[in-house]
Design an enzyme around this catalytic site. Sequence first.
Site, short mmCIF file in Angstrom:
data_model
loop_
_atom_site.label_atom_id
_atom_site.label_comp_id
_atom_site.label_asym_id
_atom_site.label_seq_id
_atom_site.Cartn_x
_atom_site.Cartn_y
_atom_site.Cartn_z
N CYS A 205 0.87 -1.17 0.00
CA CYS A 205 0.00 0.00 0.00
C CYS A 205 0.90 1.23 0.00
O CYS A 205 2.13 1.11 -0.06
CB CYS A 205 -0.97 0.00 1.18
SG CYS A 205 -0.18 0.16 2.79
N HIS B 154 -6.37 6.15 8.38
CA HIS B 154 -5.08 6.38 9.01
C HIS B 154 -4.28 7.33 8.14
O HIS B 154 -4.61 7.58 6.98
CB HIS B 154 -4.31 5.07 9.22
CG HIS B 154 -4.12 4.27 7.96
ND1 HIS B 154 -5.10 3.44 7.46
CD2 HIS B 154 -3.08 4.17 7.09
CE1 HIS B 154 -4.67 2.87 6.36
NE2 HIS B 154 -3.44 3.29 6.11
#
Length: 686
Positions: free
Chosen positions: A429, A604
């Site tokens: 990611c 996040h």
Amino acid sequence: MTTTSTSPVAQSPEKKSPGGLRVGVQKVGSFLSGMIMPIIPALIAWGIITAVIVNVDEFTEGTAATDAFGEIIGPMIHYLLPILIAVQGGKMIYDIRGAVVGATATFGVIVGSDFLIAQANAALPEGVDDINEIHMFIGAMIMGPLAAWVIKRLDALWEGKVKAGFEMLVNMFSAGITAFLMAVVGFFALAPIVNGLMDVLGGAVRFLVDNGLLPLTSIIIEPAKVFFLNNAINHGVLTPLGIAEAAAEGKSILFLLEANPGPGFGVLMAFTVFGVGAARATAPGAALIQFAGGIHEVYFPYVLMKPALLLAVIGGGATGVATNVLFDAGLRAPAAPGSIFAVLIQTASDSYLGVTLSVILSAAVSFTIAAMILLASRKRDLQGDDSFSDAVARTEAAKGKSSAALAGLAAQASSGEAAGRINSIIFACDAGMGSSAMGASVLRKKIADAGIEGVTVTNKAVASLPGDTDLVITQQQLTERARGQEPQAIHVSVDSFMDAPEYEEVVELVRRSAEGGDAQPIAVGAGPAEEVSAPASAQPEASGILSRDRVRIHAGSATRDEAMAEAAAALEAAGAVTGEYLAAMHQREETVSTFMGNELAIPHGTHEAKDAIRASALSVARYDDGVDWGGQRATFVVGIAGVGEEHLQILSRIARLFADKQAVQRLKDAATEDELLELLSVVDEG
């Protein structure tokens, strides 16, 4: 599973995806398909009843009972089927409340159309045939979702403003009054519009038929299929017109304009004989799936490999249409999926010869044209990469969502392209911390449960991929960047990291490589330690990361931005992050969604936001009416801040918890925040 390389969707955040109009048409088509496909069984039942009654009347004298049973045909097509469409369309917008209001309002459109046609018939000169009633399929496709949208907006106006004890009264009467008003709108406003639209569309089709031009529709329909634009044409125009024609004539050629499996089958057989590499190896299996299973999208990558093959499917499609026109052939109802079996089952009793020839001839023509194109480029294809995996990736990118059929096709191609045994899998990611850590945890467990040993599953940032990984898994928006870092790896795109269906294909691919792949292990660089998910035994223990004041239950819903703001505020109040963390959360969402699947979102910050993290902590909010998270419903929003490697163990525990659907249901059923905290204690155990 989806192997992929460069694709028009999977591009870096700095680039904007082109083709906004194409995406818009796809969305409209997908919505129409979502309304039509669930009612196909009812359409099939109507077609079977019609065929039975017609055959009884034709070959026997029938009985009073069969004549009485035959009365079901008219009400089914005129009332039941449109209402079912309205129910489904309303439900897609606003669940069962939208379904009830949408279906009720649709009756206004139906009776409004009947009233207008009755007036027109009364004004016709004596001896002129009456105008047939119009079955309000398009009217239902418009009114069902529209009425549901109206009641949804109205409910939002007084949400939280109704006095306690009056909620049910307000809900019942507001829905009833709205349904009444929308029925009035349908009767006086929408019915005339739909009647006029159907008259225009019907006239256009009659013009094409009368002038022998219907085969030319393949110039539009066949390329539209390859780019997943056909649903808007098929379900928005051809199906309603075809049903109206079938109701009057007993059959319609319009059902065969898009469903004929011949053109795609011909292309796949050409690849079977004259193709090279992975395309040739996978073509026979794809041909079986397409022809017998009716999943046409499996042949789209083969056409995208060589755009000249559009000529083959256009030629085959036009041949099939011309054959059906010549034999006056048609189907009684839509053939969905477009399998040869579905086509033959729905074929009218006088059309078997024409329909069968249309499939055979269309396949022969597309095979001939495709063979010439493949032979012309065969020498070049043998010398280089036939780019089949790229074509599969572009096809899935064009569809805009995951597909089991394309995933299976990609898995076959990947197994043929893999250089040896798959020993290393990396979830990548943008930051290498949040979603990738959870995905790695879920897949690691699946591989262990399958009894496969010797395969490492870790997570990294895309920018830190080592360049010698066997298989890389990313969200679709990041796949192009990952491909640049790992050009030799198998690449898999997933929509969510918690419950991606591609995981099963990955496990099967790893199993096959372990059984028949190269015995020599593939060296894997370790990479930066802070971006590798270490085994549980080597991870630091987390404790005290979740407390009662950071667990909340909301009876209503919230926007994504509101949910993110609440999560950031809870973490900031706990002293875990600074005020800059919320901006980093928004920056992350602009790059890639943090929706994980199984109703879970974990917002996040970006990799660059590590300086805003002061301590490890979690916040958990449950929204019982859900949060729209980029088109996905999130019930749980978990805010996370982690120092060093501690977040990896936290995410691993969250992943194990939310991968269990029964556990998720228990979390949803928790009556109090204390009960919810108790169920969540597994993520806070040291």
